[in-house]
Write a protein that holds these residues in place. Structure first.
Motif, PDB file in Angstrom:
ATOM      1  N   TYR A  55       0.818  -1.214   0.000  1.00  0.00           N
ATOM      2  CA  TYR A  55       0.000   0.000   0.000  1.00  0.00           C
ATOM      3  C   TYR A  55       0.849   1.260   0.000  1.00  0.00           C
ATOM      4  O   TYR A  55       0.398   2.309  -0.477  1.00  0.00           O
ATOM      5  N   GLY A  56       2.063   1.161   0.488  1.00  0.00           N
ATOM      6  CA  GLY A  56       2.969   2.292   0.348  1.00  0.00           C
ATOM      7  C   GLY A  56       3.198   2.619  -1.116  1.00  0.00           C
ATOM      8  O   GLY A  56       3.207   3.791  -1.520  1.00  0.00           O
ATOM      9  N   ALA A  57       3.357   1.577  -1.935  1.00  0.00           N
ATOM     10  CA  ALA A  57       3.572   1.780  -3.371  1.00  0.00           C
ATOM     11  C   ALA A  57       2.312   2.293  -4.054  1.00  0.00           C
ATOM     12  O   ALA A  57       2.362   3.227  -4.872  1.00  0.00           O
ATOM     13  N   ILE A  58       1.168   1.706  -3.734  1.00  0.00           N
ATOM     14  CA  ILE A  58      -0.080   2.125  -4.381  1.00  0.00           C
ATOM     15  C   ILE A  58      -0.427   3.567  -4.009  1.00  0.00           C
ATOM     16  O   ILE A  58      -0.839   4.368  -4.864  1.00  0.00           O
ATOM     17  N   GLU A  59      -0.238   3.921  -2.764  1.00  0.00           N
ATOM     18  CA  GLU A  59      -0.650   5.259  -2.347  1.00  0.00           C
ATOM     19  C   GLU A  59       0.345   6.329  -2.774  1.00  0.00           C
ATOM     20  O   GLU A  59      -0.038   7.489  -2.970  1.00  0.00           O
ATOM     21  N   ALA A  60       1.589   5.949  -3.004  1.00  0.00           N
ATOM     22  CA  ALA A  60       2.520   6.872  -3.657  1.00  0.00           C
ATOM     23  C   ALA A  60       2.075   7.110  -5.099  1.00  0.00           C
ATOM     24  O   ALA A  60       2.135   8.245  -5.609  1.00  0.00           O
ATOM     25  N   ALA A  61       1.598   6.046  -5.749  1.00  0.00           N
ATOM     26  CA  ALA A  61       1.070   6.192  -7.109  1.00  0.00           C
ATOM     27  C   ALA A  61      -0.184   7.060  -7.114  1.00  0.00           C
ATOM     28  O   ALA A  61      -0.396   7.856  -8.041  1.00  0.00           O
ATOM     29  N   SER A  62      -1.018   6.933  -6.084  1.00  0.00           N
ATOM     30  CA  SER A  62      -2.208   7.784  -5.984  1.00  0.00           C
ATOM     31  C   SER A  62      -1.816   9.254  -5.902  1.00  0.00           C
ATOM     32  O   SER A  62      -2.444  10.112  -6.537  1.00  0.00           O
ATOM     33  N   ASP A  63      -0.792   9.547  -5.127  1.00  0.00           N
ATOM     34  CA  ASP A  63      -0.324  10.929  -5.025  1.00  0.00           C
ATOM     35  C   ASP A  63       0.100  11.455  -6.394  1.00  0.00           C
ATOM     36  O   ASP A  63      -0.207  12.596  -6.759  1.00  0.00           O
ATOM     37  N   ALA A  64       0.791  10.610  -7.155  1.00  0.00           N
ATOM     38  CA  ALA A  64       1.274  11.026  -8.472  1.00  0.00           C
ATOM     39  C   ALA A  64       0.132  11.182  -9.472  1.00  0.00           C
ATOM     40  O   ALA A  64       0.220  11.987 -10.404  1.00  0.00           O
ATOM     41  N   MET A  65      -0.950  10.414  -9.290  1.00  0.00           N
ATOM     42  CA  MET A  65      -2.080  10.425 -10.222  1.00  0.00           C
ATOM     43  C   MET A  65      -3.147  11.457  -9.862  1.00  0.00           C
ATOM     44  O   MET A  65      -4.107  11.640 -10.615  1.00  0.00           O
ATOM     45  N   ALA A  66      -3.000  12.126  -8.749  1.00  0.00           N
ATOM     46  CA  ALA A  66      -4.084  12.968  -8.231  1.00  0.00           C
ATOM     47  C   ALA A  66      -4.601  13.986  -9.244  1.00  0.00           C
ATOM     48  O   ALA A  66      -5.798  14.262  -9.298  1.00  0.00           O
ATOM     49  N   GLY A  67      -3.734  14.538 -10.064  1.00  0.00           N
ATOM     50  CA  GLY A  67      -4.170  15.552 -11.019  1.00  0.00           C
ATOM     51  C   GLY A  67      -4.426  15.028 -12.414  1.00  0.00           C
ATOM     52  O   GLY A  67      -4.725  15.812 -13.324  1.00  0.00           O
ATOM     53  N   HIS A  68      -4.341  13.713 -12.596  1.00  0.00           N
ATOM     54  CA  HIS A  68      -4.518  13.131 -13.927  1.00  0.00           C
ATOM     55  C   HIS A  68      -6.000  13.097 -14.289  1.00  0.00           C
ATOM     56  O   HIS A  68      -6.841  12.746 -13.450  1.00  0.00           O
ATOM     57  N   PRO A  69      -6.365  13.422 -15.535  1.00  0.00           N
ATOM     58  CA  PRO A  69      -7.791  13.480 -15.892  1.00  0.00           C
ATOM     59  C   PRO A  69      -8.518  12.141 -15.802  1.00  0.00           C
ATOM     60  O   PRO A  69      -9.741  12.120 -15.613  1.00  0.00           O
ATOM     61  N   VAL A  70      -7.803  11.031 -15.938  1.00  0.00           N
ATOM     62  CA  VAL A  70      -8.432   9.708 -15.816  1.00  0.00           C
ATOM     63  C   VAL A  70      -8.058   9.065 -14.487  1.00  0.00           C
ATOM     64  O   VAL A  70      -8.918   8.713 -13.678  1.00  0.00           O
ATOM     65  N   GLY A  71      -6.778   8.911 -14.238  1.00  0.00           N
ATOM     66  CA  GLY A  71      -6.337   8.274 -12.998  1.00  0.00           C
ATOM     67  C   GLY A  71      -6.804   9.012 -11.762  1.00  0.00           C
ATOM     68  O   GLY A  71      -7.121   8.393 -10.736  1.00  0.00           O
ATOM     69  N   GLY A  72      -6.886  10.334 -11.847  1.00  0.00           N
ATOM     70  CA  GLY A  72      -7.308  11.124 -10.696  1.00  0.00           C
ATOM     71  C   GLY A  72      -8.725  10.838 -10.249  1.00  0.00           C
ATOM     72  O   GLY A  72      -9.079  11.083  -9.086  1.00  0.00           O
ATOM     73  N   GLU A  73      -9.546  10.293 -11.152  1.00  0.00           N
ATOM     74  CA  GLU A  73     -10.918   9.935 -10.795  1.00  0.00           C
ATOM     75  C   GLU A  73     -10.971   8.775  -9.804  1.00  0.00           C
ATOM     76  O   GLU A  73     -12.007   8.528  -9.182  1.00  0.00           O
ATOM     77  N   PHE A  74      -9.861   8.064  -9.653  1.00  0.00           N
ATOM     78  CA  PHE A  74      -9.816   6.893  -8.776  1.00  0.00           C
ATOM     79  C   PHE A  74      -8.966   7.140  -7.523  1.00  0.00           C
ATOM     80  O   PHE A  74      -8.604   6.193  -6.831  1.00  0.00           O
ATOM     81  N   VAL A  75      -8.673   8.382  -7.253  1.00  0.00           N
ATOM     82  CA  VAL A  75      -7.927   8.742  -6.046  1.00  0.00           C
ATOM     83  C   VAL A  75      -8.930   9.203  -4.994  1.00  0.00           C
ATOM     84  O   VAL A  75      -9.632  10.192  -5.188  1.00  0.00           O
ATOM     85  N   PHE A  76      -9.005   8.461  -3.895  1.00  0.00           N
ATOM     86  CA  PHE A  76      -9.950   8.765  -2.822  1.00  0.00           C
ATOM     87  C   PHE A  76      -9.189   8.792  -1.498  1.00  0.00           C
ATOM     88  O   PHE A  76      -8.652   7.767  -1.070  1.00  0.00           O
ATOM     89  N   ASP A  77      -9.180   9.929  -0.850  1.00  0.00           N
ATOM     90  CA  ASP A  77      -8.494  10.009   0.438  1.00  0.00           C
ATOM     91  C   ASP A  77      -9.091   9.041   1.455  1.00  0.00           C
ATOM     92  O   ASP A  77      -8.379   8.498   2.307  1.00  0.00           O
ATOM     93  N   ALA A  78     -10.397   8.800   1.362  1.00  0.00           N
ATOM     94  CA  ALA A  78     -11.062   7.921   2.336  1.00  0.00           C
ATOM     95  C   ALA A  78     -10.616   6.469   2.215  1.00  0.00           C
ATOM     96  O   ALA A  78     -10.843   5.675   3.132  1.00  0.00           O
ATOM     97  N   LEU A  79      -9.986   6.120   1.101  1.00  0.00           N
ATOM     98  CA  LEU A  79      -9.528   4.743   0.925  1.00  0.00           C
ATOM     99  C   LEU A  79      -8.126   4.507   1.480  1.00  0.00           C
ATOM    100  O   LEU A  79      -7.721   3.353   1.635  1.00  0.00           O
ATOM    101  N   ARG A  80      -7.397   5.538   1.760  1.00  0.00           N
ATOM    102  CA  ARG A  80      -5.988   5.367   2.125  1.00  0.00           C
ATOM    103  C   ARG A  80      -5.836   4.428   3.317  1.00  0.00           C
ATOM    104  O   ARG A  80      -6.459   4.616   4.356  1.00  0.00           O
ATOM    105  N   ARG A  81      -4.977   3.443   3.130  1.00  0.00           N
ATOM    106  CA  ARG A  81      -4.781   2.409   4.149  1.00  0.00           C
ATOM    107  C   ARG A  81      -3.486   2.576   4.941  1.00  0.00           C
ATOM    108  O   ARG A  81      -3.346   1.988   6.020  1.00  0.00           O
ATOM    109  N   LEU A  82      -2.544   3.334   4.417  1.00  0.00           N
ATOM    110  CA  LEU A  82      -1.238   3.396   5.070  1.00  0.00           C
ATOM    111  C   LEU A  82      -1.315   3.918   6.509  1.00  0.00           C
ATOM    112  O   LEU A  82      -0.693   3.316   7.403  1.00  0.00           O
ATOM    113  N   PRO A  83      -2.065   4.982   6.793  1.00  0.00           N
ATOM    114  CA  PRO A  83      -2.160   5.416   8.195  1.00  0.00           C
ATOM    115  C   PRO A  83      -2.750   4.341   9.107  1.00  0.00           C
ATOM    116  O   PRO A  83      -2.327   4.197  10.263  1.00  0.00           O
ATOM    117  N   HIS A  84      -3.713   3.582   8.584  1.00  0.00           N
ATOM    118  CA  HIS A  84      -4.310   2.502   9.372  1.00  0.00           C
ATOM    119  C   HIS A  84      -3.297   1.384   9.607  1.00  0.00           C
ATOM    120  O   HIS A  84      -3.201   0.833  10.715  1.00  0.00           O
TER     121      HIS A  84
END
Length: 220
Positions: A55-84
């Motif tokens: 999840y460290g790898a996936i959520e780093a990818a989420s950070d990188a995709m946050a502004g992407h017109p397609v990938g950014g649609e799948f970035v949800f802060d509520a899903l982040r698992r790393l803090p948990h």
């Protein structure tokens, strides 16, 4: 003779295409032992440790995709698992957990695959879908098993708590709608399916490597 285009919603085609490997993961020796209550708490902790790296790898990818017109649609802060996971590992391993854990070889390969695939939006979504939708749905079976058989309820099992998404069925429906409307042609949809299959295979490989040392963490 032309090949007919798949007329199913893409989310349905993706689910159907990955069903076999999904079931193989669920019925792997490690998961059967975990869900059967056959392991010590350490047996579950070993999985949580590997998830920390994945999840460290996936959520780093989420950070990188946050502004992407397609990938950014799948970035949800509520899903982040790393803090948990960080809170879970502090409970399961102890306050010095960061200096004592390490990824398995299969986990290292999984992380490398995520980093490589996440250079394009479809690859990122394939890995995101494979992990998070499973955690929201089937992961709740693991959560109940942890509470019942492993004396792990809140701290230690926070990874499986998705309080921030509201209704899980509605969230999954909205996620599938995003898959169905993503602007991918047939070729790119096929690439997404191929990458999702690769993601599931990576997951199976982690379970298989964990299973090599099951005897160390079986009850009794």
């Amino acid at each position: 003779m032309s090949v007919p285009t798949d007329t199913r919603p893409f989310s349905a085609a993706l689910r159907a295409s990955t069903l076999e490997v999904h079931d193989r993961a669920n019925y792997s020796p490690y998961m059967r032992a975990l869900l059967g209550g056959e392991l010590t708490q350490e047996g579950y902790t070993r999985l949580a440790i590997q998830y920390y790296f994945v999840y460290g790898a996936i959520e780093a990818a989420s950070d990188a995709m946050a502004g992407h017109p397609v990938g950014g649609e799948f970035v949800f802060d509520a899903l982040r698992r790393l803090p948990h996971l960080e809170r879970d590992l502090a409970h399961l391993v102890g306050p010095g957990w960061r200096s004592t854990i390490s990824p398995l070889a299969s986990t290292q390969a999984y992380v490398s695959r995520i980093r490589e695939a996440a250079s394009w939006a479809g690859g990122y979504v394939a890995h995101h879908y494979t992990r998070y939708l499973g955690d929201i749905a089937g992961g709740q079976v693991i959560r109940r098993t942890l509470e019942k058989n492993y004396d792990v309820a809140e701290a230690g099992a926070l990874f499986y708590h998705f309080d921030g998404i509201g209704s899980a069925p509605r969230f999954r429906d909205a996620y599938r709608a995003k898959l169905d409307t993503a602007p991918w042609d047939d070729d790119e949809r096929a690439r997404v399916i191929d990458e999702a299959l690769a993601a599931f295979e990576c997951n199976v490989a982690v379970f298989d490597e964990l299973a090599l040392r099951l005897d160390e963490v079986r009850v009794g």
